[in-house]
Design a protein around this motif. Sequence first.
Motif, PDB file in Angstrom:
ATOM      1  N   MET A   1       0.777  -1.139  -0.079  1.00 46.14           N
ATOM      2  CA  MET A   1      -0.026   0.076  -0.147  1.00 46.14           C
ATOM      3  C   MET A   1       0.736   1.226   0.125  1.00 46.14           C
ATOM      4  O   MET A   1       1.802   1.351   0.841  1.00 46.14           O
ATOM      5  N   THR A   2       0.697   2.236  -0.623  1.00 47.42           N
ATOM      6  CA  THR A   2       1.273   3.774  -0.949  1.00 47.42           C
ATOM      7  C   THR A   2       0.592   4.421  -0.228  1.00 47.42           C
ATOM      8  O   THR A   2      -0.699   4.661  -0.384  1.00 47.42           O
ATOM      9  N   GLU A   3       1.365   5.359   0.602  1.00 49.38           N
ATOM     10  CA  GLU A   3       0.654   6.320   1.456  1.00 49.38           C
ATOM     11  C   GLU A   3       1.724   7.422   1.386  1.00 49.38           C
ATOM     12  O   GLU A   3       2.772   7.265   1.688  1.00 49.38           O
ATOM     13  N   ASP A  26       5.782   2.784   0.942  1.00 48.96           N
ATOM     14  CA  ASP A  26       5.297   1.620  -0.086  1.00 48.96           C
ATOM     15  C   ASP A  26       5.491   0.533   0.552  1.00 48.96           C
ATOM     16  O   ASP A  26       6.426   0.183   0.870  1.00 48.96           O
ATOM     17  N   ASP A  27       4.243   0.034   1.080  1.00 52.74           N
ATOM     18  CA  ASP A  27       4.292  -1.429   1.768  1.00 52.74           C
ATOM     19  C   ASP A  27       5.067  -1.074   2.911  1.00 52.74           C
ATOM     20  O   ASP A  27       4.736   0.145   3.931  1.00 52.74           O
ATOM     21  N   ASP A  28       6.139  -1.727   3.511  1.00 51.52           N
ATOM     22  CA  ASP A  28       6.691  -1.682   4.873  1.00 51.52           C
ATOM     23  C   ASP A  28       7.931  -0.709   4.915  1.00 51.52           C
ATOM     24  O   ASP A  28       8.605  -0.464   5.748  1.00 51.52           O
ATOM     25  N   ARG A  29       8.204   0.026   3.778  1.00 50.60           N
ATOM     26  CA  ARG A  29       9.364   0.747   3.403  1.00 50.60           C
ATOM     27  C   ARG A  29       9.126   2.328   3.107  1.00 50.60           C
ATOM     28  O   ARG A  29       8.085   2.707   2.463  1.00 50.60           O
ATOM     29  N   THR A  31       9.971   5.181   0.823  1.00 53.21           N
ATOM     30  CA  THR A  31      10.508   5.157  -0.539  1.00 53.21           C
ATOM     31  C   THR A  31      11.069   6.377  -1.059  1.00 53.21           C
ATOM     32  O   THR A  31      11.624   6.492  -1.869  1.00 53.21           O
ATOM     33  N   GLY A 493       4.823   0.358   8.144  1.00 54.49           N
ATOM     34  CA  GLY A 493       3.950   0.988   7.173  1.00 54.49           C
ATOM     35  C   GLY A 493       2.557   0.911   7.498  1.00 54.49           C
ATOM     36  O   GLY A 493       1.844   1.283   6.829  1.00 54.49           O
ATOM     37  N   LYS A 494       2.499  -0.049   8.670  1.00 48.69           N
ATOM     38  CA  LYS A 494       0.992  -0.080   9.087  1.00 48.69           C
ATOM     39  C   LYS A 494       0.597   0.610  10.203  1.00 48.69           C
ATOM     40  O   LYS A 494       1.377   0.506  11.192  1.00 48.69           O
ATOM     41  N   ASN A 507       1.972  -5.868  15.356  1.00 45.98           N
ATOM     42  CA  ASN A 507       2.669  -5.936  14.037  1.00 45.98           C
ATOM     43  C   ASN A 507       4.047  -5.829  14.156  1.00 45.98           C
ATOM     44  O   ASN A 507       4.768  -5.563  13.195  1.00 45.98           O
TER      45      ASN A 507
END
Length: 515
Positions: A1-3, A26-29, A31, A493-494, A507
């Motif tokens: 997921m991108t945020e 982007d997901d867990d990183r 970017t 990222g969550k 998590n």
Amino acid sequence: MTELLTGATIADGTGAPLRRADVLLDDDRITAVLDPGTAPEHLPRRDLTGLVLAPGFIDAHSHADNAPLLTEHDTTKILQGVTTEVVGNCGFSLAPHDETHAAAVTGFLQRLFPTTTTPRPTFAELFAATDAAGYTTNHCPLIGHGTLRAATTGMTDAAADEQALRTMRDGLEEGMSAGAFGLSSGLGYPPARYATTEELIALARVLGGDGLYVTHMRNEGDELFSAIDEALRIGEVAGRTHISHLKAARPHNWGKLRPALHRLHRARNDGHDVRNDVYPYTASSTTLTALLPPDYLNGDDDYTLARLKDRSAYLELSTTIERRTSFDRILIASTPDHRYEGQTLTDIAAQRGIEPVQALIEVLVNERLRVSMTHFSMHEDDLERALRNEHTMIGSDGLPPGLGGKPHPRMTGTFPRVLARYVRDNEVLSLPEAIRKMTSLPAESFRIPDRGLIAEGKIADLVAFDPDEVTDVGDYQDPMRPPRGIPWVCQAGKTVVDNGSYLDIRNGTRLTPRG
């Protein structure tokens, strides 16, 4: 997921000045870290206007080893913005556990952990159990020398012979192979207090000259300087030295932090890699048995209880500890039946019509030694001097979760207290420097992978807080109140804390040190 995280002021963890930036996940990183307004318009956004965005805080000194094994989630750290904890400190770890000395290991651990805590025979088995249960925060486990020794020689003061050393080395090697970050010692506690420097050096050799030795030193008061020298001797063999909760305890030792820090500075100039942590309070917390003379603890719980019940105990303890103990500064924090919590030993003595030493004996006997205390023993000037030092990081040293009672408020308030009292109110630290001490400094020192900075490629462990509102709330009589001013926390990222509320998501993960 991108945020895309927008509107925040960034404290990137390096100690550099605050700046405005947008952060792309982007997901867990992470970017990208972008100038405000330069990201594509179509991206999903989270507005953090008015907040400071920082890397997730790293608790350099935690005792939450048992948190994954509890049914309830331990939220005491995640609500502070802590996303990673270094556990296994002060020589206490939940492995290894040997049947030969099963009672000794259980008794040793239950002086700190809840009685429901079950040690595991090996670190591989311990980590398998905690991995299966899941983590609220990321865990970086250390191997406890105290547990190694209790599993090998029991709780006695017996010297470790070659066979015992070989057994302890085997346990240390197994733990390191399973993914531990280093060796910790608690030389103020039995049975570790009976270990010689040479025993610790023999174990440190297992770490190969580039490993980590973390120590609750042998003395934090009268013999502070010699304890530092011992820690450096052991750490030099291991490779790196970390001194836990650096302090100068008891009034006649106040002021010793200046020469202690100078000693560490001189060691670094001589090539030693040595760091330390502190907590932002002038009260410590430990087991009540720490007040007893060493010979009272030279055995299992039944031995200690028999000594305390002996008629001569009152006179003997009056002679040995009364002159050096301020009983009005000893607050009972946690006991199995909770009857003494929130009272000083002076309070208990007055209520019972007895002397404080008798109150100490009564509490320990009635609670079968399972008593933690808060000890008001340090000076604010020493604390501030340690906080200012560039090599000092922040550790809560909070009690394990699940004990109940009235634990030291550092369990719920350490990190917001630094931001409120020592950054905003008293200006002891700048905000960027405080964040560095909570993030990149421990990440570097403990070799925690991919965390501690807001930078491209790093894991998206992040915290957003209001610099004008963030504060600790709990106090010594009502310590479990969560802090204010930390509305958002994410791990990998969550989102795990939103609007200041924990979302009931484990998590976290168990980390392994980077090579």
